[in-house]
Design an enzyme around this catalytic site. Structure first.
Site, PDB file in Angstrom:
ATOM      1  N   GLU A 230       0.823  -1.213   0.000  1.00 38.65           N
ATOM      2  CA  GLU A 230       0.000   0.000   0.000  1.00 38.65           C
ATOM      3  C   GLU A 230       0.859   1.265   0.000  1.00 38.65           C
ATOM      4  O   GLU A 230       0.527   2.252  -0.667  1.00 38.65           O
ATOM      5  CB  GLU A 230      -0.917   0.029   1.238  1.00 38.65           C
ATOM      6  CG  GLU A 230      -1.993  -1.050   1.268  1.00 38.65           C
ATOM      7  CD  GLU A 230      -1.514  -2.346   1.917  1.00 38.65           C
ATOM      8  OE1 GLU A 230      -0.286  -2.598   1.977  1.00 38.65           O
ATOM      9  OE2 GLU A 230      -2.372  -3.130   2.360  1.00 38.65           O
TER      10      GLU A 230
ATOM     11  N   LYS B 128      23.894   0.328  -0.284  1.00 37.36           N
ATOM     12  CA  LYS B 128      23.413  -0.876   0.410  1.00 37.36           C
ATOM     13  C   LYS B 128      23.518  -0.774   1.928  1.00 37.36           C
ATOM     14  O   LYS B 128      24.514  -0.305   2.459  1.00 37.36           O
ATOM     15  CB  LYS B 128      24.272  -2.062  -0.018  1.00 37.36           C
ATOM     16  CG  LYS B 128      23.734  -2.845  -1.167  1.00 37.36           C
ATOM     17  CD  LYS B 128      24.780  -3.820  -1.639  1.00 37.36           C
ATOM     18  CE  LYS B 128      24.900  -5.007  -0.713  1.00 37.36           C
ATOM     19  NZ  LYS B 128      23.813  -5.972  -0.927  1.00 37.36           N
TER      20      LYS B 128
ATOM     21  N   HIS C 137      23.315   4.627 -16.381  1.00 33.86           N
ATOM     22  CA  HIS C 137      22.309   4.914 -15.357  1.00 33.86           C
ATOM     23  C   HIS C 137      21.668   6.281 -15.526  1.00 33.86           C
ATOM     24  O   HIS C 137      20.672   6.575 -14.901  1.00 33.86           O
ATOM     25  CB  HIS C 137      22.936   4.786 -13.967  1.00 33.86           C
ATOM     26  CG  HIS C 137      23.564   3.438 -13.765  1.00 33.86           C
ATOM     27  ND1 HIS C 137      24.875   3.181 -14.104  1.00 33.86           N
ATOM     28  CD2 HIS C 137      23.060   2.265 -13.318  1.00 33.86           C
ATOM     29  CE1 HIS C 137      25.146   1.907 -13.853  1.00 33.86           C
ATOM     30  NE2 HIS C 137      24.064   1.331 -13.381  1.00 33.86           N
TER      31      HIS C 137
END
Ligand code: GLN
Ligand code: ZN
Length: 756
Positions: A17, A109, A695
Site C-alpha cells: 500500500e 546498500k 544509469h
C-alpha cells in the site's frame, strides 16, 4: 513482565500500500494527505498485528515514508545546502529522489542486505538542530491506540559511520556536534511518559571497527543515558557479532544489549560479560533475514543454553534484526505448493513464533492452540528435514564428486587460440547483454505467463525483438553481438524458474529502497537443471548473424546472493550446486555453436562478509564456484564476466583468480582512476571498462567517449581493452540506446585510425 521483542517491522504494507500511494503522489495523482492517511493506517495495522500476536516490545519510528537514515538526517537537521528553501514533504522527497533542479542524495546498500539507504551528506560547517516531530508523533500515535511502543532510533555512531563528508575529512569528526542533538531528542522523549524504552540501532558495531570509533562508544552512551531516568536504552546490533563494542557497552549505563545469534554466532563469547554487567540480553533468535519457519524446539534449546551464563529473567526473546528484510505475510500466497508453504514464515508469522517461543521459554501456561502449534512446528520441521522435494541424492553425489574444478589451459594459451578463432580487433565493441525492455516486451511476457497468448505467439514476439536487436547491432557496427534478453524478467528469477530446487512467491515483496520492492526467489532444495535454459534463444540469435553472438548467463554467486537461501546447508554448498548446473548449460551452449559466453556476477561483491575474518572463506567458495560453472568451456570458448561496480582495489587478486578471459566493469564515472589497479596488479586478462554511464538518461557524445578511451589507453594496452557501456541497457529507452551505441562505435573507429 515484558519478555519478547521485535526489532522492527516492515512498512511497505502487506499489499504494498505504501508503495502504491507514494507512486500516485509522485505522479501527482493524489495529494500528500492521502499519503499520510495510508501511512497512519499501515502503522496502526502493523502495531496491532504485533499486539495481537502478544509482542511486548513493539517499535515506533521504525516506519518511514522512504528510509530511516533519511529520517535521521532530517531529525538532526542535516540538510544538504542544495535543498535549502524546500520544506516538509517537498524537501524530504527531493532529498530522496531529486527534483527537476537538484540531484538526489546518494543511495547505498544497508550492510550486506538488499535494502538501500540514503547516504547523509555532512560537512564541518553544518549547523544541526533537532526536529523531533516524527519520532514524538509516532509514539503518540501508537499510544492513542493503546500501545506503548519502544522508540527506534539509528544510533549516532552508525549514523556517522554511514554518512559521507562532502568537505573531505572524517564523518566521526562531527561526533561532538551530533551528540547534543541526540541528547536533546532524548530529553524530549523523556517528557512523553514516566518510563520509556528507546532502541538505539548501532549495526556499525558488527563491522571491524577502528579503535578511534570504539573510543566513541563510552562517551556516547554515558551521555545519552544521563539525559533522563525515565529512559531505558537498548543498544541493538545485527547481521554479525559485535564483540568489541559489547565489551565497551557493558561499562555504560544502558539497560540492554540486542545481539544477533543467527548471523553473529560469536556473540556467544560475550555472554559472561553481559551476565556480569546485569544488563538485559535481547536475544535475536528468530531470523529476520530469511523466510524459513523457526524450529522452535531447537531455538528453545539454544536459549536454554544461554541460561547457563545469563539468568533467564535478564533475557528477552527477539527477532535477529528488523523484519523489514522478510516479506510481509503468507496469507496471500494462494498459489504456493502447500508442502513448501508450510516450511515458510514471513514477518507476520514470525511474530507468532517469537511469542510462542517466549511462552515456552519462560514456562508460561500454554493454550491448547499453542500446544497444537508447537506440535505442528515440530512435525513440519521434521518433514522439511526429510522431504524428497529437498534432498536429491543424485544431485548431492554428483556435486560432491565433481572433479572438474577449472577449465583447460592457461589464460595465455586460451587467449591466443581465441583471438585467432574469434578474430575480433583490438578495442572490440560489445554490450553487457540486455537491450531496452519495451512495454511490448514486458506485456508479451506477462501475457504468456497468464496464458493470454500461446507459446507460439510469445516466441514469435521474442524472436522479432531479437531480430531487431541483431539488425540494429549489425547496422551500428558492433563487433560482438548479444540477443538482448527480452525473455528475462530478472537475471536471477529467469534462471531460478528453470532450476529444480527453486521456489517462487506471489507476494513475497521485500523493500529494496523507497517504494521499490523486490521479490527474491527462494532456494529450498538441491539444485539441478532439468533441461537447457538459454540454448533456444541463443542459437536462434546466432543463426541471424555471421558475427559472434555472446551467450548470457547469470553466475552462481549472483544467483545465490539475490535469492533467499535454504538454511539447512552452507551457502557455499548451495552455490556449488548452482555452479554444476551452470557448467552443463555452458557445455550445451558451446556444443550448439556459441563461441563466447558471459557469466554475470553482478552481486559478487555484494556477498562479501561484513568481517575481515570471514572474507577468505567467502572468496574461496565464490571463486571455486565461478570456476566450476565455466569449467566445461573449451579453450576456444571465450568466457566473459560482468560486475556492476568499479572499485576492485581490495579484490583484484580474487577477480584475477576467477580466470575469466574478459571482464566488463563499471568505471564510466571515474575516468581511468579505478582502472589503474588493474595495471598495478599486472592483471593480464582482457578488460572492458564501461565507457559511458547507462544509469543516466543522457546520450554521450563521440568526443567524450574518444577522450574516455584515450584515458583508458594510458593505463592498459589496446590489446587488452574492450569497449562497452558500463551495464545492461534494459532500463533505458531505444531513443537513448541507439545514438549512444552509434557514438560509441564511432569513437572507437576514430581511435583505431589513430592507432595504425
Ligand atoms: N546481462 C545483464 C544485463 O545486461 C547484466 C545485468 C547486471 O549487470 N545487473 O542486463
Ligand atoms: Zn552491471
Amino acid at each position: 513482565m515484558s519478555k519478547n521483542y521485535v526489532v522492527g517491522f516492515p512498512r511497505i504494507g502487506e499489499q504494498r500500500e505504501l508503495k502504491k500511494v507514494l507512486e500516485l503522489f509522485w505522479a501527482k495523482k493524489v495529494d500528500f494527505l492521502e499519503v499520510e492517511k495510508v501511512a497512519s493506517e499501515l502503522k496502526s495495522r502493523h502495531w496491532n498485528y504485533q499486539k495481537d500476536a502478544g509482542i511486548d516490545f513493539i517499535a515506533s519510528n521504525d516506519f518511514s515514508l522512504y528510509d530511516n537514515m533519511l529520517d535521521t538526517a532530517v531529525m538532526l537537521g542535516a540538510i544538504p545546502q542544495r535543498f535549502k528553501g524546500l520544506r516538509d514533504e517537498a524537501l524530504y522527497f527531493s532529498m530522496a529522489r531529486g527534483n527537476a533542479e537538484t540531484v538526489a542524495m546518494e543511495m547505498t546498500k544497508w550492510f550486506n542486505t538488499n535494502y538501500h539507504y540514503i547516504v547523509p551528506e555532512l560537512s564541518l560547517s553544518d549547523v544541526y538542530a533537532l526536529n523531533a516531530t516524527k519520532v514524538l508523533d509516532e509514539y503518540k500515535e501508537a499510544k492513542a491506540l493503546g500501545i506503548r511502543t519502544k522508540i527506534n532510533l539509528i544510533g549516532p555512531i552508525t549514523f556517522l559511520g554511514l554518512s559521507k563528508r562532502i568537505d573531505r575529512g572524517e564523518t566521526y569528526e562531527l561526533f561532538r556536534k551530533i551528540l547534543p542533538v541526540y541528547e536533546a531528542l532524548l530529553a524530549e522523549i523523556a517528557k512523553l511518559d514516566d518510563e520509556i524504552t528507546v532502541q538505539i540501532d548501532e549495526p556499525i558495531f558488527v563491522k571491524d571497527i577502528e579503535p578511534k570509533v570504539l573510543s566513541l562508544i563510552k562517551p556516547c552512551y554515558d551521555a545519552l543515558c544521563a539525559v533522563s531516568e525515565n529512559i531505558k536504552i537498548i543498544v541493538t546490533t545485527y547481521f554479525e557479532h559485535s564483540k568489541e563494542a559489547t565489551k565497551v557497552l557493558v561499562h555504560t549505563p544502558i539497560w540492554g544489549i540486542g545481539l544477533d545469534f543467527l548471523y553473529g554466532q560469536k556473540n556467544l563469547d560475550s555472554l559472561e560479560l553481559i551476565a556480569k554487567s546485569g544488563k538485559k540480553l535481547i536475544a535475536g533468535v528468530v531470523d529476520g533475514r530469511n523466510i524459513w519457519k523457526n524450529d522452535i524446539a531447537k531455538t528453545f534449546d539454544f536459549l536454554e543454553n544461554i541460561t547457563q551464563k545469563i539468568e533467564k529473567e535478564n533475557m528477552i526473546v527477539a527477532s535477529s534484526c528488523s523484519l523489514l528484510h522478510t516479506p510481509f505475510t503468507l496469507k496471500y500466497e494462494e498459489k504456493m505448493d502447500t508442502e513448501i508453504k508450510n516450511w515458510l514464515s514471513y514477518a507476520v508469522e514470525k511474530l507468532e513464533e517469537i511469542s510462542l517461543l517466549c511462552k515456552v521459554f519462560f514456562n508460561e501456561p500454554l493454550t491448547d492452540n499453542d500446544k497444537e502449534t508447537l506440535q505442528i512446528n515440530k512435525e513440519l520441521n521434521r518433514q522439511r528435514q526429510e522431504s524428497t522435494r529437498i534432498h536429491n541424492e543424485t544431485v548431492q553425489n554428483r556435486v560432491e564428486n565433481f572433479t572438474k574444478l577449472e577449465r583447460d589451459g592457461t589464460f595465455e594459451e586460451r587467449i591466443k587460440i581465441q583471438r585467432v578463432l574469434l578474430g575480433y580487433e583490438d578495442l572490440a565493441t560489445t554490450t553487457i547483454g540486455s537491450f531496452p525492455q519495451t512495454p511490448e516486451v514486458r506485456k508479451a511476457r506477462a501475457d504468456f505467463k497468464k496464458g493470454v497468448i500461446t507459446k507460439t505467439v510469445y516466441e514469435r514476439e521474442m524472436k522479432n525483438y531479437i531480430d531487431e536487436c541483431v539488425t540494429f547491432q549489425e547496422e551500428c557496427g558492433l563487433d560482438v553481438l548479444v540477443h538482448g534478453e527480452p525473455e528475462r524478467n530478472d537475471m536471477v528469477e529467469y534462471f531460478g524458474e528453470q532450476l529444480d530446487g527453486y521456489g517462487f512467491s506471489q507476494n513475497g515483496w521485500v523493500q529494496s529502497y523507497g517504494s521499490r520492492c523486490v521479490k527474491p526467489p527462494f532456494i529450498y532444495g538441491d539444485i539441478s537443471r532439468p533441461k537447457p535454459m538459454t540454448i533456444d534463444w541463443l542459437t536462434y540469435a546466432q543463426s541471424k548473424t555471421d558475427k559472434i553472438m555472446k551467450g548470457m548467463l547469470t553466475g552462481p554467486v549472483t544467483i545465490l546472493n539475490w535469492s533467499f537461501v535454504r538454511d539447512d546447508m552452507l551457502r557455499g554448498d548451495v552455490s556449488k550446486q548452482i555452479a554444476v548446473a551452470l557448467s552443463d548449460e555452458i557445455d550445451d551452449l558451446q556444443k550448439a555453436g556459441i563461441k563466447m559466453i558471459q557469466v554475470d556476477e553482478a552481486a559478487f561483491k555484494e556477498g562479501y562478509p561484513l568481517r575481515e575474518e570471514n572474507i577468505e572463506g567467502y572468496e574461496k567458495w565464490a571463486v571455486r564456484d565461478f570456476k566450476i560453472s565455466v569449467s566445461t568451456a573449451y579453450k576456444e570458448t571465450q568466457i566473459h564476466t560482468h560486475m556492476c561496480y568499479s572499485e576492485f582495489n581490495d579484490i583484484i587478486r580474487t577477480i584475477e583468480a576467477m580466470d575469466a578471459d574478459v571482464i566488463s566493469i563499471e568505471t564510466a564515472r571515474s575516468g581511468n582512476e579505478l582502472l589503474k589497479v588493474f595495471k598495478e596488479a599486472g592483471y593480464k586478462q582482457e578488460v572492458g571498462p564501461g565507457v559511458y554511464d547507462i544509469h543516466s538518461p543522457r546520450i554521450p557524445s563521440v568526443e567524450e567517449m574518444v577522450e574516455q578511451i584515450q584515458l583508458l589507453l594510458e593505463v592498459l594496452p589496446k590489446e587488452q581493452l574492450w569497449i562497452n557501456p558500463d551495464c545492461g541497457l534494459k532500463t533505458r529507452k531505444w531513443e537513448e540506446v541507439k545514438p549512444s551505441l552509434i557514438n560509441m562505435v564511432e569513437a572507437v573507429n576514430q581511435i583505431r585510425k589513430t592507432l595504425i
